[in-house]
Design a protein around this motif. Structure first.
Motif, PDB file in Angstrom:
ATOM      1  N   SER A 204      11.624  -6.759  40.606  1.00 49.44           N
ATOM      2  CA  SER A 204      10.852  -5.141  40.726  1.00 49.44           C
ATOM      3  C   SER A 204       9.494  -5.200  40.173  1.00 49.44           C
ATOM      4  CB  SER A 204      11.838  -4.295  40.108  1.00 49.44           C
ATOM      5  OG  SER A 204      13.129  -4.354  40.429  1.00 49.44           O
ATOM      6  N   ILE A 205       9.290  -5.944  39.024  1.00 50.06           N
ATOM      7  CA  ILE A 205       7.871  -6.023  38.838  1.00 50.06           C
ATOM      8  C   ILE A 205       7.097  -6.630  39.723  1.00 50.06           C
ATOM      9  CG2 ILE A 205       6.436  -7.058  37.001  1.00 50.06           C
ATOM     10  CD1 ILE A 205       8.623  -6.620  35.083  1.00 50.06           C
ATOM     11  N   LEU A 242      -1.992  -3.994  30.294  1.00 45.58           N
ATOM     12  CA  LEU A 242      -1.431  -5.010  29.649  1.00 45.58           C
ATOM     13  C   LEU A 242       0.205  -4.115  29.747  1.00 45.58           C
ATOM     14  CD1 LEU A 242      -3.338  -5.675  26.430  1.00 45.58           C
ATOM     15  CD2 LEU A 242      -2.476  -7.268  28.162  1.00 45.58           C
ATOM     16  N   LYS A 243       0.279  -2.882  29.796  1.00 45.71           N
ATOM     17  CA  LYS A 243       1.646  -2.282  30.097  1.00 45.71           C
ATOM     18  C   LYS A 243       2.389  -2.573  31.353  1.00 45.71           C
ATOM     19  CE  LYS A 243       0.492   1.782  27.164  1.00 45.71           C
ATOM     20  NZ  LYS A 243       0.362   3.455  27.204  1.00 45.71           N
ATOM     21  N   VAL A 244       1.394  -2.683  32.319  1.00 40.75           N
ATOM     22  CA  VAL A 244       1.974  -3.065  33.574  1.00 40.75           C
ATOM     23  C   VAL A 244       2.227  -4.583  33.416  1.00 40.75           C
ATOM     24  CG1 VAL A 244       1.467  -3.473  36.057  1.00 40.75           C
ATOM     25  CG2 VAL A 244       0.506  -1.527  34.787  1.00 40.75           C
ATOM     26  N   ASN A 245       1.946  -5.580  32.938  1.00 41.17           N
ATOM     27  CA  ASN A 245       2.418  -6.884  32.887  1.00 41.17           C
ATOM     28  C   ASN A 245       3.214  -7.152  31.617  1.00 41.17           C
ATOM     29  OD1 ASN A 245       0.829  -8.090  35.208  1.00 41.17           O
ATOM     30  ND2 ASN A 245      -0.653  -6.652  34.332  1.00 41.17           N
ATOM     31  N   ASN A 251       8.176 -12.109  28.842  1.00 41.77           N
ATOM     32  CA  ASN A 251       9.178 -12.915  29.202  1.00 41.77           C
ATOM     33  C   ASN A 251       8.679 -14.343  29.261  1.00 41.77           C
ATOM     34  OD1 ASN A 251      11.728 -13.769  30.611  1.00 41.77           O
ATOM     35  ND2 ASN A 251      10.729 -14.070  32.381  1.00 41.77           N
ATOM     36  N   LYS A 252       7.417 -14.796  28.974  1.00 43.30           N
ATOM     37  CA  LYS A 252       7.009 -16.113  28.899  1.00 43.30           C
ATOM     38  C   LYS A 252       6.618 -16.560  27.469  1.00 43.30           C
ATOM     39  CE  LYS A 252       4.578 -17.674  32.476  1.00 43.30           C
ATOM     40  NZ  LYS A 252       3.715 -17.930  33.820  1.00 43.30           N
ATOM     41  N   SER A 253       6.584 -15.222  26.519  1.00 40.20           N
ATOM     42  CA  SER A 253       6.232 -15.450  25.129  1.00 40.20           C
ATOM     43  C   SER A 253       4.861 -15.834  25.180  1.00 40.20           C
ATOM     44  CB  SER A 253       7.179 -16.745  24.368  1.00 40.20           C
ATOM     45  OG  SER A 253       8.391 -16.419  24.419  1.00 40.20           O
ATOM     46  N   ILE A 254       3.855 -15.254  25.896  1.00 38.92           N
ATOM     47  CA  ILE A 254       2.383 -15.480  26.007  1.00 38.92           C
ATOM     48  C   ILE A 254       1.731 -14.416  25.026  1.00 38.92           C
ATOM     49  CG2 ILE A 254       0.573 -15.296  27.394  1.00 38.92           C
ATOM     50  CD1 ILE A 254       2.010 -16.130  29.709  1.00 38.92           C
ATOM     51  N   LEU A 281      -5.663 -10.354  35.051  1.00 37.37           N
ATOM     52  CA  LEU A 281      -4.762 -10.408  34.027  1.00 37.37           C
ATOM     53  C   LEU A 281      -3.406 -10.964  34.667  1.00 37.37           C
ATOM     54  CD1 LEU A 281      -4.242 -10.248  30.983  1.00 37.37           C
ATOM     55  CD2 LEU A 281      -3.602  -7.771  31.370  1.00 37.37           C
ATOM     56  N   SER A 282      -2.969 -10.460  35.713  1.00 38.78           N
ATOM     57  CA  SER A 282      -1.698 -10.763  36.265  1.00 38.78           C
ATOM     58  C   SER A 282      -1.733 -12.255  36.520  1.00 38.78           C
ATOM     59  CB  SER A 282      -1.520 -10.000  37.752  1.00 38.78           C
ATOM     60  OG  SER A 282      -0.311 -10.452  38.343  1.00 38.78           O
ATOM     61  N   ASN A 283      -2.890 -12.744  37.357  1.00 39.99           N
ATOM     62  CA  ASN A 283      -3.043 -14.193  37.672  1.00 39.99           C
ATOM     63  C   ASN A 283      -3.061 -15.075  36.281  1.00 39.99           C
ATOM     64  OD1 ASN A 283      -3.352 -14.165  40.370  1.00 39.99           O
ATOM     65  ND2 ASN A 283      -5.209 -15.364  40.538  1.00 39.99           N
ATOM     66  N   ALA A 284      -3.847 -14.677  35.332  1.00 39.27           N
ATOM     67  CA  ALA A 284      -3.682 -15.469  34.196  1.00 39.27           C
ATOM     68  C   ALA A 284      -2.433 -15.560  33.559  1.00 39.27           C
ATOM     69  CB  ALA A 284      -4.424 -14.531  33.023  1.00 39.27           C
ATOM     70  N   ILE A 285      -1.415 -14.617  33.591  1.00 39.68           N
ATOM     71  CA  ILE A 285      -0.109 -14.689  33.050  1.00 39.68           C
ATOM     72  C   ILE A 285       0.679 -15.515  34.090  1.00 39.68           C
ATOM     73  CG2 ILE A 285       1.877 -13.296  32.880  1.00 39.68           C
ATOM     74  CD1 ILE A 285       0.194 -10.878  32.082  1.00 39.68           C
ATOM     75  N   LYS A 286       0.298 -15.222  35.535  1.00 39.10           N
ATOM     76  CA  LYS A 286       1.096 -16.228  36.358  1.00 39.10           C
ATOM     77  C   LYS A 286       1.106 -17.443  36.255  1.00 39.10           C
ATOM     78  CE  LYS A 286       1.468 -16.954  41.270  1.00 39.10           C
ATOM     79  NZ  LYS A 286       0.912 -16.460  42.723  1.00 39.10           N
TER      80      LYS A 286
END
Length: 376
Positions: A204-205, A242-245, A251-254, A281-286
């Motif tokens: 869903s995210i 940050l809230k969105v992600n 989940n990845k403990s980043i 930010l989404s790309n960095a997390i990904k």
């Protein structure tokens, strides 16, 4: 190699080549130029005038003139720009750009102009000139053809986007329906329900991020984005991103480290900038592995987002910057649609900032958002 050799002989033939060599090289060059799909002129400057050496077949076909009719650039300009004022304006503009190129040794002249063809028809061309010493190669690219090609690419992008939406949104919706059906029939244990809900949450995210990116892309392509300049509250902007992600990076403990105190007086478009930051930010997390680190910091008039993720090779980064890149899976097999960074780079052109990306494989990626507004 043949083109360079031919140009060399044409320019230096009198003192360094025999007449036979010059003639052979001219024939070779003419064959190459005739093979090109758009009108081409090759001219040489002698004294203060440019004398035409070759018109290719497409020049004769699409614009209509032959060298005997217009042996010099001055002769040609009088016919393709019959209006004295327009001709003077374009000549001055062209000469200024040629002078700049000769001084810097870089680039090429490029202008758009409405030409009069020999038939009397008027056409828009993008005129490009490359300069090799006193030799000038000028290409006339039909803008109507360019627009048709751009439209074709846009249609391909539209088809691709619809395919992605249909495929990637179907999975979470189908899972939601399945869980609801099983729940209604009491055919699922609590543990199975929790496990499926975790999967559904992640999907869903991803679907939400897909929709957000898609709507931004659609509005950009249909020119619905309007620039509205306001004072940016970066604390609020970053917190919202940050809230969105949050679920994804937790989940990845980043670890996310934020230090943006210096950015307090920037004015820009909040909505567009939020989309830019959220996508970066989404790309960095990904592309950051579990237990990784992402830092968001301010330096003078810059917002910098660094990660210690898997990074990109020089070739991959060049593909991103040239907008010829397809998305890859993240470190947890996260999906992407290949529009994130391209959307960021395009949106940055709409507002008062520039994007600079640096990346090293297995070291990480740094994205700098540089605001051109002077600090107060």
């Amino acid at each position: 190699m043949k083109v360079s050799k031919a140009m060399f002989f044409i320019k230096m033939g009198i003192t360094m080549a025999t007449e036979e060599q010059v003639e052979i090289s001219r024939i070779e060059l003419k064959k190459i130029v005739n093979f090109l799909p758009y009108p081409i002129i090759i001219s040489e400057k002698v004294g203060g005038e440019f004398f035409h050496l070759f018109f290719n077949k497409n020049f004769n076909k699409k614009i209509g003139y032959i060298i005997d009719e217009v042996p010099t650039r001055t002769d040609l300009l009088k016919l393709i720009f019959p209006d004295d004022f327009l001709r003077t304006e374009i000549t001055q503009q062209w000469a200024s750009r040629e002078k700049q190129i000769k001084e810097t040794g870089k680039g090429h002249v490029k202008i758009k102009a409405h030409l009069s063809c020999k038939t009397g028809e008027k056409k828009w061309f993008e005129i490009k000139s490359s300069i090799v010493k006193e030799l000038h190669i000028i290409a006339f690219v039909d803008i109507d053809v360019m627009l048709q090609e751009k439209l074709r690419k846009n249609n391909l992008n539209n088809d691709r986007m619809l395919t992605i939406l249909g495929h990637d949104l179907r999975s979470p919706i189908a899972n939601l329906i399945s869980i609801s059906s099983l729940g209604e029939q009491s055919e699922i244990s609590q543990q199975e329900f929790i496990s499926m809900m975790k999967i559904l949450k992640v999907e869903s995210i991803e679907a939400l991020q897909l929709l957000d990116t898609t709507f931004s892309w659609a509005r950009l392509n249909f020119n619905y984005i309007q620039y509205r300049k306001v004072r940016i509250d970066f604390d609020e902007l970053i917190n919202n991103a940050l809230k969105v992600n949050k679920a994804t990076y937790e989940n990845k403990s980043i670890t996310i480290a934020v230090d943006i105190e210096k950015l307090n007086a920037i004015e820009d478009d909040l909505e567009i900038l939020t989309t830019i930051v959220r996508n970066i930010l989404s790309n960095a997390i990904k592309f950051t592995s579990e237990n990784g680190l992402i830092s968001i910091k301010a330096l003078e008039n810059e917002l910098i987002i660094n990660d210690n993720g898997i990074g990109m090779s020089t070739e991959m980064l060049d593909a991103v910057l040239s907008q010829n890149y397809r998305s890859r899976r993240g470190t947890n097999n996260e999906k992407g649609i290949g529009l994130g960074l391209r959307l960021v780079l395009t949106l940055a052109e709409k507002i008062n900032c520039r994007i600079i990306i640096a990346s090293t494989v297995l070291v990480g990626t740094s994205v700098r958002i540089i605001f051109d507004t002077p600090r107060h």
